[in-house]
Structures are given as C-alpha cells and as structure tokens.
Write a protein that holds these residues in place. Sequence first.
Motif, PDB file in Angstrom:
ATOM      1  N   ASP A  97      63.405  26.855  31.747  1.00  0.00           N
ATOM      2  CA  ASP A  97      63.984  26.175  32.906  1.00  0.00           C
ATOM      3  C   ASP A  97      65.041  25.181  32.440  1.00  0.00           C
ATOM      4  O   ASP A  97      64.797  24.374  31.530  1.00  0.00           O
ATOM      5  CB  ASP A  97      62.891  25.449  33.694  1.00  0.00           C
ATOM      6  N   ASP A  98      66.228  25.211  33.068  1.00  0.00           N
ATOM      7  CA  ASP A  98      67.360  24.416  32.594  1.00  0.00           C
ATOM      8  C   ASP A  98      67.080  22.917  32.630  1.00  0.00           C
ATOM      9  O   ASP A  98      67.426  22.187  31.702  1.00  0.00           O
ATOM     10  CB  ASP A  98      68.596  24.742  33.434  1.00  0.00           C
ATOM     11  N   GLU A  99      66.447  22.448  33.703  1.00  0.00           N
ATOM     12  CA  GLU A  99      66.183  21.003  33.823  1.00  0.00           C
ATOM     13  C   GLU A  99      65.140  20.558  32.801  1.00  0.00           C
ATOM     14  O   GLU A  99      65.296  19.523  32.147  1.00  0.00           O
ATOM     15  CB  GLU A  99      65.710  20.675  35.239  1.00  0.00           C
ATOM     16  N   GLU A 100      64.067  21.347  32.632  1.00  0.00           N
ATOM     17  CA  GLU A 100      63.044  21.032  31.637  1.00  0.00           C
ATOM     18  C   GLU A 100      63.626  21.069  30.227  1.00  0.00           C
ATOM     19  O   GLU A 100      63.272  20.256  29.368  1.00  0.00           O
ATOM     20  CB  GLU A 100      61.890  22.037  31.737  1.00  0.00           C
ATOM     21  N   ARG A 101      64.513  22.029  30.004  1.00  0.00           N
ATOM     22  CA  ARG A 101      65.164  22.141  28.689  1.00  0.00           C
ATOM     23  C   ARG A 101      65.972  20.885  28.374  1.00  0.00           C
ATOM     24  O   ARG A 101      65.957  20.384  27.250  1.00  0.00           O
ATOM     25  CB  ARG A 101      66.056  23.372  28.648  1.00  0.00           C
ATOM     26  N   GLY A 102      66.682  20.385  29.380  1.00  0.00           N
ATOM     27  CA  GLY A 102      67.464  19.164  29.183  1.00  0.00           C
ATOM     28  C   GLY A 102      66.589  17.995  28.780  1.00  0.00           C
ATOM     29  O   GLY A 102      66.932  17.223  27.876  1.00  0.00           O
ATOM     30  N   LYS A 103      65.426  17.856  29.441  1.00  0.00           N
ATOM     31  CA  LYS A 103      64.497  16.771  29.105  1.00  0.00           C
ATOM     32  C   LYS A 103      63.948  16.939  27.695  1.00  0.00           C
ATOM     33  O   LYS A 103      63.859  15.972  26.931  1.00  0.00           O
ATOM     34  CB  LYS A 103      63.343  16.745  30.110  1.00  0.00           C
ATOM     35  N   ALA A 104      63.579  18.183  27.348  1.00  0.00           N
ATOM     36  CA  ALA A 104      63.027  18.453  26.016  1.00  0.00           C
ATOM     37  C   ALA A 104      64.061  18.190  24.927  1.00  0.00           C
ATOM     38  O   ALA A 104      63.750  17.589  23.885  1.00  0.00           O
ATOM     39  CB  ALA A 104      62.531  19.898  25.936  1.00  0.00           C
ATOM     40  N   MET A 105      65.291  18.633  25.153  1.00  0.00           N
ATOM     41  CA  MET A 105      66.367  18.392  24.177  1.00  0.00           C
ATOM     42  C   MET A 105      66.625  16.895  24.015  1.00  0.00           C
ATOM     43  O   MET A 105      66.844  16.399  22.905  1.00  0.00           O
ATOM     44  CB  MET A 105      67.653  19.080  24.639  1.00  0.00           C
ATOM     45  N   GLY A 106      66.599  16.163  25.136  1.00  0.00           N
ATOM     46  CA  GLY A 106      66.791  14.715  25.074  1.00  0.00           C
ATOM     47  C   GLY A 106      65.708  14.048  24.251  1.00  0.00           C
ATOM     48  O   GLY A 106      65.984  13.150  23.442  1.00  0.00           O
ATOM     49  N   THR A 107      64.460  14.489  24.427  1.00  0.00           N
ATOM     50  CA  THR A 107      63.342  13.932  23.657  1.00  0.00           C
ATOM     51  C   THR A 107      63.478  14.268  22.175  1.00  0.00           C
ATOM     52  O   THR A 107      63.266  13.416  21.309  1.00  0.00           O
ATOM     53  CB  THR A 107      62.003  14.482  24.189  1.00  0.00           C
ATOM     54  N   SER A 121      73.958  15.882  26.717  1.00  0.00           N
ATOM     55  CA  SER A 121      74.522  16.758  27.748  1.00  0.00           C
ATOM     56  C   SER A 121      75.030  18.078  27.166  1.00  0.00           C
ATOM     57  O   SER A 121      74.895  19.139  27.787  1.00  0.00           O
ATOM     58  CB  SER A 121      75.655  16.050  28.500  1.00  0.00           C
ATOM     59  N   MET A 122      75.584  18.056  25.968  1.00  0.00           N
ATOM     60  CA  MET A 122      76.166  19.266  25.397  1.00  0.00           C
ATOM     61  C   MET A 122      75.154  20.180  24.706  1.00  0.00           C
ATOM     62  O   MET A 122      75.337  21.396  24.688  1.00  0.00           O
ATOM     63  CB  MET A 122      77.290  18.898  24.409  1.00  0.00           C
ATOM     64  N   MET A 123      74.083  19.631  24.131  1.00  0.00           N
ATOM     65  CA  MET A 123      73.078  20.497  23.488  1.00  0.00           C
ATOM     66  C   MET A 123      72.412  21.432  24.500  1.00  0.00           C
ATOM     67  O   MET A 123      72.332  22.652  24.269  1.00  0.00           O
ATOM     68  CB  MET A 123      72.032  19.648  22.747  1.00  0.00           C
ATOM     69  N   PRO A 124      71.933  20.941  25.661  1.00  0.00           N
ATOM     70  CA  PRO A 124      71.402  21.880  26.662  1.00  0.00           C
ATOM     71  C   PRO A 124      72.485  22.791  27.241  1.00  0.00           C
ATOM     72  O   PRO A 124      72.202  23.934  27.617  1.00  0.00           O
ATOM     73  CB  PRO A 124      70.835  20.958  27.753  1.00  0.00           C
ATOM     74  N   THR A 125      73.722  22.281  27.320  1.00  0.00           N
ATOM     75  CA  THR A 125      74.824  23.094  27.837  1.00  0.00           C
ATOM     76  C   THR A 125      75.031  24.355  26.996  1.00  0.00           C
ATOM     77  O   THR A 125      75.321  25.430  27.524  1.00  0.00           O
ATOM     78  CB  THR A 125      76.129  22.276  27.884  1.00  0.00           C
ATOM     79  N   MET A 126      74.871  24.223  25.690  1.00  0.00           N
ATOM     80  CA  MET A 126      75.025  25.394  24.805  1.00  0.00           C
ATOM     81  C   MET A 126      74.010  26.481  25.164  1.00  0.00           C
ATOM     82  O   MET A 126      74.347  27.666  25.253  1.00  0.00           O
ATOM     83  CB  MET A 126      74.850  24.970  23.343  1.00  0.00           C
ATOM     84  N   GLY A 127      72.748  26.077  25.380  1.00  0.00           N
ATOM     85  CA  GLY A 127      71.732  27.041  25.784  1.00  0.00           C
ATOM     86  C   GLY A 127      72.017  27.616  27.157  1.00  0.00           C
ATOM     87  O   GLY A 127      71.827  28.821  27.398  1.00  0.00           O
ATOM     88  N   TYR A 128      72.494  26.771  28.077  1.00  0.00           N
ATOM     89  CA  TYR A 128      72.818  27.216  29.438  1.00  0.00           C
ATOM     90  C   TYR A 128      73.951  28.251  29.423  1.00  0.00           C
ATOM     91  O   TYR A 128      73.909  29.248  30.133  1.00  0.00           O
ATOM     92  CB  TYR A 128      73.213  26.014  30.283  1.00  0.00           C
TER      93      TYR A 128
END
Length: 499
Positions: free
Chosen positions: A208-218, A395-402
């Motif tokens: 899930d994109d939103e969950e991925r963003g939180k996980a990457m941030g952590t 912002s850019m690390m999850p963007t790469m996966g997206y």
Amino acid sequence: MPDLTIHSLREFWFKWRSSRVLILFIVFVALFLDNMLLTTIVPIIPDYLYHLQNPKSPMDETYKFLAKNCSNDELVRHRSYFVRHPFQFRKILRTSCNWTVDWAMNKTEIENKQRTIILENENRWVGVMFASKAFVQLLTNPFIGPLTNRVGYSLPMFSGFVIMFVSTLTFVFSKSFGLLFLARAIQGIGSACSSVSGLGMLADRYPDDEERGKAMGTALGGLALGVLVGPPFGGFMYEYVGKASPFLVLAALGLFDGILQLSVLQPGVSGEPVEGASLKTLIKDPYILVAAGAITFGNVGIAMMEPSLPIWMMTTMRASEFQQGAAFLPASISYLIGTNLFGPMAHKMGRWLCCMIGMILISVALIGVPMATSIYGLIIPNGILGFAIGMVDSSMMPTMGYLVDLRHASVYGSVYAIADVAFCLGFAIGPAMSGFIVHAFGFRCMLYTIAFICLCYAPLMFFLRNPPAKDEKMSLIMNENHSSFSYARSKSIDNDSGY
C-alpha cells in the motif's frame, strides 16, 4: 499440556518472524549502524591524519617544554583546549611560569598558523577518503539490484552485515591513511547490500502506497539516528577514550544486528527468480531520473560539508573534536524529525510539492552556514538543512517504488539500486570535490554554488505531480530552445495518490 505449550511457542515464533514491524526494525537497525559508522569518523579523521603525518608536532614539543620547565602537567594534558583558548593559556602561564608568557604566546601563535595551513591542505585528502565509500557503493549498486531479483532480499542483507563488520574492525586497527581508505571503501560494498535489499524488502512487504511512505520514513529515521549519534559519539570517544573505542562499540552493535538477521530472516536463496524491468529500462525512465536527481542534489550539500566543515571550524573557530561532531547535531535531529513527519504527510500534501519545498529550503540553509561566526551560529542553518533533506528523502524514496508500480513491474531491487546510486552520487561527488573547491575558491563559494544548483533543480519536481501509467502514451517533447519540457498525452488518468 507440554505439547500445547510447545505448539503455542512455535506459533508465536512463526508469527513473530513474519511480522512486518520486525522486518522494519531490522532495516532500521541496519541503516542506523551503516550511517553511524559513516559519520563517526567525521570529527576523528582530520586530527588523526594530522598526527599521523606530523608525529613530532612542533606544537606538542612546545607544550612539553613548557610543562617541564613550569612544572605544570596541565599544559600537556589539555593542550588541545589551550590551542583554542589563548586567554586561558596566558593566564595559566602567568600563574605557573611568568618568565615564559611572551615567548610561549609568540611561539604557539606561529605554530597555530602552521597547523592551520597543514589542515587546509589536508582538506583534499580527507575529502577523497570520505568519498571512497560512496564511489565503491556507487559501483556495487548496479549489481546488487538485479541480484536481489534472483536470490531474494535476505541473503544480500546479511552479506551487507558481514562486510560492514569487517570494515568496522579494519577501522580499529588502521594506523595509516591507506588502511583507513581501505576500511572506508569496504564499507561501501556492505552499504550497497544493506540499503538496496533493505529498502526493496520494505517496498515488497508494504504494497500500500501510504503505508509504504510511513515505513520508508521510519527506516530513514534509522539513517538519521545514525547520522545524529555518529559525529558527537566519535568526537567524544576519540578525545576522551581513544581512536579504536568508537569502532569497538559499533562492532558489538553490529553483532547484535547480525544475530537478529540470522534468527528472523534466516538468509538464503529464494525459490524462484522474479522478473522485473531491467536496470537499463528503469534508467531510461525520465520520471525515475528526475526523482533520483532530487535525491542526489538534495544530499550533495551536506556531503560537501562532511570533510570541509570540521576543518573550517578548526581554522575559523578553533573548535574541538567534540564540537566539530556536535555541529552536525542540529542537522541530524531535524532530519530525524523531517523523515518521520513527512513520511506520512508527504503522501497527503503531494510528494512532488514536499520535495520542491525541501530543495528550496536546502538552498536557504546552505547560504546561511558560512555566515556563522561561532558553533551556536550553525544551529539554525544546519537545523533547516537537515529538516529539508528529510523532506526530500522521505518523499522521493517512496516515489521510486510508486513509479515502478505505476509504470513498470512491481519488483523493487533495481529501482532502489538506482535510488541508492543517486544517494551515493551526492556523497561521492560532494566529499571528493569539496576539498579541491575549498582550496581553490573557499568554503563560502562552494556552499553558495550548490545552493544555486538546488534552487534551479526544485521546479523540476512539478513533472512528478501526475506521472503517467505504463499504458498511457506519453512523449517528452522539448521546446524549440531546449530550455524547458512539456508533455503530450493521448489520454489522461485520475491520480488520487497524492502526487
């Protein structure tokens, strides 16, 4: 009853092992240790190399002479303090041996100037050594991405731990520039394995994109915490315990991480190779390149400051090793806050906008750093710098996966190899060039130049606002003067992802 208990324990073990939170913790610890090792040496190397190249420093000999003739051991034991505090030096000389005050002050002032010249010339070699890790990581990454597609994430992850453990022990026993250079270079191989496989593992476990963003941030919080703790920890341990001590502590922490990986990930080759877009295909994607460029330019400023800021502080503020390390604290703390805050928030506000604002703030912060006249003057610009870099990375690390999900196949090894290459490019170019730029044009000019580049790159984030899916016909058309880009679409899609 015992069988029931064993069965319950076994169920708990398998549930614990498969927990996404535990996987996130392992990646967090791996990034933490990698970046703690990366930054621990920042305040150590300039002074350590100086003493390696000048084992019989005239300044040391002067203080020993004074201590012997004035019967005051403090002059030798605290000579680093007196180098930075001439008023206190003069005061203790008057108390201990009034006859030597003028002679000692003149002699140490001359030797201070000679030391400053040596340190400024050393800038280039320190920069090259710091950059060696990023250059090796840069060369290794393109192989690690496709490798994870073939063997899975766990084996490269564990290999990264083993290699970084060897690198840490090499730092312990290094007593020459060559061995220090080798230890730093070896770390680059381990970092490539840990970063690419760790981020790829998270992208895979959090679809899930939103969950991925939180996980990457952590996970990036682990990177931030390592950067936060490393410089003051290294400076303190070097000044008060010795050069080997911080690396022995890191080696012990590394063993904990290795045991954790063995018990949870159980490294091995995955059953079937996974087919995804090739590295060449991903590199040709203009949207992935724009996102990767943001990671590079967002980090190159702090990378340039790594070798040059401690030496600039030594020559302009006469800062101690601990103060040189502490100068990076505001950036590290604010980066930690920024990554955790904007991991989930960037998804809501639009990751392209979050990154654009971050790039602009980086420019402002870099302009402010050389204006500082004391260590306290570095707090605000370094704090803004860390916060802004946190905005860009989270912002850019999850963007790469997206972008891979949207435009290619959902296989993440290669795209995070590109992301790590982008990150390393900043930390390879920055330290390698900083020493030569500072020597030729000065510390202030170097930071103003990279600030201008970041400001010019910021508007390109607008292109990531609504990237097309793989089934869209999209052409990147350059206008006649080749100075800007426009897009022509055959159809449009609604994108509710926050981009």
